[in-house]
Motif scaffolding. Structure first.
Motif, PDB file in Angstrom:
ATOM      1  N   SER A 138      86.582  51.115   3.315  1.00  0.00           N
ATOM      2  CA  SER A 138      85.774  52.326   2.931  1.00  0.00           C
ATOM      3  C   SER A 138      86.523  53.767   3.410  1.00  0.00           C
ATOM      4  O   SER A 138      87.456  53.475   4.265  1.00  0.00           O
ATOM      5  CB  SER A 138      84.673  52.460   3.764  1.00  0.00           C
ATOM      6  N   SER A 139      86.140  54.820   3.081  1.00  0.00           N
ATOM      7  CA  SER A 139      86.963  55.757   3.395  1.00  0.00           C
ATOM      8  C   SER A 139      86.768  56.154   5.059  1.00  0.00           C
ATOM      9  O   SER A 139      87.797  56.547   5.606  1.00  0.00           O
ATOM     10  CB  SER A 139      86.396  57.206   2.685  1.00  0.00           C
ATOM     11  N   PHE A 140      85.613  55.681   5.613  1.00  0.00           N
ATOM     12  CA  PHE A 140      85.454  55.958   6.917  1.00  0.00           C
ATOM     13  C   PHE A 140      86.527  54.840   7.848  1.00  0.00           C
ATOM     14  O   PHE A 140      87.166  55.243   8.671  1.00  0.00           O
ATOM     15  CB  PHE A 140      84.151  55.704   7.585  1.00  0.00           C
ATOM     16  N   MET A 141      86.553  53.761   7.313  1.00  0.00           N
ATOM     17  CA  MET A 141      87.280  52.788   7.888  1.00  0.00           C
ATOM     18  C   MET A 141      88.819  53.047   7.842  1.00  0.00           C
ATOM     19  O   MET A 141      89.646  52.902   8.584  1.00  0.00           O
ATOM     20  CB  MET A 141      87.167  51.365   7.316  1.00  0.00           C
ATOM     21  N   LEU A 142      89.309  53.543   6.433  1.00  0.00           N
ATOM     22  CA  LEU A 142      90.543  54.308   6.640  1.00  0.00           C
ATOM     23  C   LEU A 142      90.919  55.295   7.211  1.00  0.00           C
ATOM     24  O   LEU A 142      92.061  55.569   7.974  1.00  0.00           O
ATOM     25  CB  LEU A 142      90.693  54.741   4.949  1.00  0.00           C
TER      26      LEU A 142
ATOM     27  N   PRO B  36      82.728  52.888  18.198  1.00  0.00           N
ATOM     28  CA  PRO B  36      84.206  52.959  17.718  1.00  0.00           C
ATOM     29  C   PRO B  36      84.946  51.895  17.036  1.00  0.00           C
ATOM     30  O   PRO B  36      85.023  50.782  18.091  1.00  0.00           O
ATOM     31  CB  PRO B  36      84.564  53.513  18.945  1.00  0.00           C
ATOM     32  N   GLY B  37      85.222  51.775  15.898  1.00  0.00           N
ATOM     33  CA  GLY B  37      86.135  50.694  15.360  1.00  0.00           C
ATOM     34  C   GLY B  37      85.262  49.590  15.147  1.00  0.00           C
ATOM     35  O   GLY B  37      85.806  48.358  14.729  1.00  0.00           O
TER      36      GLY B  37
ATOM     37  N   ALA C  27      91.946  48.088  17.273  1.00  0.00           N
ATOM     38  CA  ALA C  27      91.451  47.114  16.473  1.00  0.00           C
ATOM     39  C   ALA C  27      90.147  47.821  15.682  1.00  0.00           C
ATOM     40  O   ALA C  27      89.383  48.686  16.228  1.00  0.00           O
ATOM     41  CB  ALA C  27      90.763  46.017  17.293  1.00  0.00           C
ATOM     42  N   LEU C  28      89.983  47.423  14.584  1.00  0.00           N
ATOM     43  CA  LEU C  28      88.964  47.545  13.821  1.00  0.00           C
ATOM     44  C   LEU C  28      88.153  46.541  13.353  1.00  0.00           C
ATOM     45  O   LEU C  28      88.917  45.354  12.879  1.00  0.00           O
ATOM     46  CB  LEU C  28      89.313  48.299  12.354  1.00  0.00           C
TER      47      LEU C  28
ATOM     48  N   ARG D 154      91.528  53.936  10.953  1.00  0.00           N
ATOM     49  CA  ARG D 154      92.601  53.318  10.850  1.00  0.00           C
ATOM     50  C   ARG D 154      93.956  54.496  11.040  1.00  0.00           C
ATOM     51  O   ARG D 154      94.646  54.473  11.824  1.00  0.00           O
ATOM     52  CB  ARG D 154      93.008  52.489   9.697  1.00  0.00           C
ATOM     53  N   LEU D 155      93.976  55.439  10.610  1.00  0.00           N
ATOM     54  CA  LEU D 155      94.741  56.579  10.408  1.00  0.00           C
ATOM     55  C   LEU D 155      94.506  57.330  11.789  1.00  0.00           C
ATOM     56  O   LEU D 155      95.643  57.747  12.345  1.00  0.00           O
ATOM     57  CB  LEU D 155      94.578  57.704   9.261  1.00  0.00           C
ATOM     58  N   ALA D 156      93.257  57.508  12.365  1.00  0.00           N
ATOM     59  CA  ALA D 156      93.422  58.366  13.537  1.00  0.00           C
ATOM     60  C   ALA D 156      93.590  57.412  14.749  1.00  0.00           C
ATOM     61  O   ALA D 156      93.933  57.880  15.826  1.00  0.00           O
ATOM     62  CB  ALA D 156      91.759  58.878  13.658  1.00  0.00           C
ATOM     63  N   GLU D 157      93.296  55.909  14.636  1.00  0.00           N
ATOM     64  CA  GLU D 157      93.540  55.370  15.897  1.00  0.00           C
ATOM     65  C   GLU D 157      94.330  54.019  15.436  1.00  0.00           C
ATOM     66  O   GLU D 157      93.792  52.872  15.364  1.00  0.00           O
ATOM     67  CB  GLU D 157      92.075  54.747  16.198  1.00  0.00           C
TER      68      GLU D 157
END
Length: 233
Positions: free
Chosen positions: A40-44, A161-162, A54-55, A47-50
């Motif tokens: 999803s855009s939020f998961m992407l 978070p994540g 781990a996600l 990943r970019l921000a952190e």
């Protein structure tokens, strides 16, 4: 004459580009009715921000989620979910009336709008994003059954978070699969959805416990599991 021709050509190109973009969006929405979104855009964005963090996310079907969980999020976030068309215009009018009367501007997003936002858009309060969110929600509601909307929402919503999706949240917070969530555990997870980066289901603050109690009361007032029986069958 040449200038008018260029302007007309530009407008035609713009119109066809918008039509193409709309058809692409509808195709993706239609695809995700049957195919689980890979991200999803939020998961992407996470990943970019952190990049070093781990996600956690594990997809499960709605049949593998406790029926208390969809009821908890509907009771907490969108009690008219079975009845509106993706956008609750009654809730929007009420929120605008309260704002005009001098009260704070509260959110009136439906679960369908939140699904659209989490899946395709970004966080924020701009009118452009809200307009896109509403348009996508109307498209999703027209192309997906309500059951699918709840399934996708519960698998991509952020619970910390994540931590995305109810299965990962259930495993990390309670050590059990999502299918075994009790009513109070479901309410605890639903209680943090307005601000999962601040509110904690693992170590609930007094404010979170108040929300849990309120959500449980709303679940009861909605006639319990019977409220979503028609949606989930």
């Amino acid at each position: 004459m040449a200038r008018k021709s260029l302007i007309q050509k530009f407008l035609n190109t713009l119109a066809w580009s918008l039509v193409g973009a709309l058809l692409l969006i509808l195709a993706v929405i239609s695809l995700f009715r049957f195919v689980n979104p890979p991200t999803s855009s939020f998961m992407l964005g996470y990943r970019l921000a952190e990049p070093g963090q781990a996600l956690h996310q594990e997809w499960v079907g709605l049949s593998d989620i406790s029926p208390w969980m969809p009821l908890a999020v509907v009771a907490s976030e969108d009690q008219r979910f079975p009845h509106h068309w993706g956008v609750d215009f009654s809730a929007i009018r009420k929120a605008l009336a309260e704002y005009t009367a001098g009260e704070g501007l509260r959110g009136a997003s439906t679960i369908t709008q939140q699904t659209a936002k989490n899946l395709f858009l970004w966080n924020g309060r701009s009118f452009v994003r809200k307009a896109l969110e509403a348009g996508l929600a109307l498209g999703i509601d027209s192309l997906w059954p309500k059951k699918r909307i709840l399934e996708v929402y519960l698998n991509i919503a952020e619970f910390g978070p994540g931590i995305y999706g109810v299965e990962s949240a259930s495993q990390l917070y309670f050590g059990i699969p999502a299918r075994r969530l009790s009513p109070v555990q479901a309410a605890r997870l639903a209680s943090v959805l307005p601000n999962p980066k601040v509110l904690s289901a693992m170590n609930p603050s007094p404010y979170v416990w108040d929300r849990v109690a309120w959500i449980q009361g709303q679940m009861s007032q909605l006639s319990g599991l019977n409220y979503l029986r028609g949606v989930l069958k």
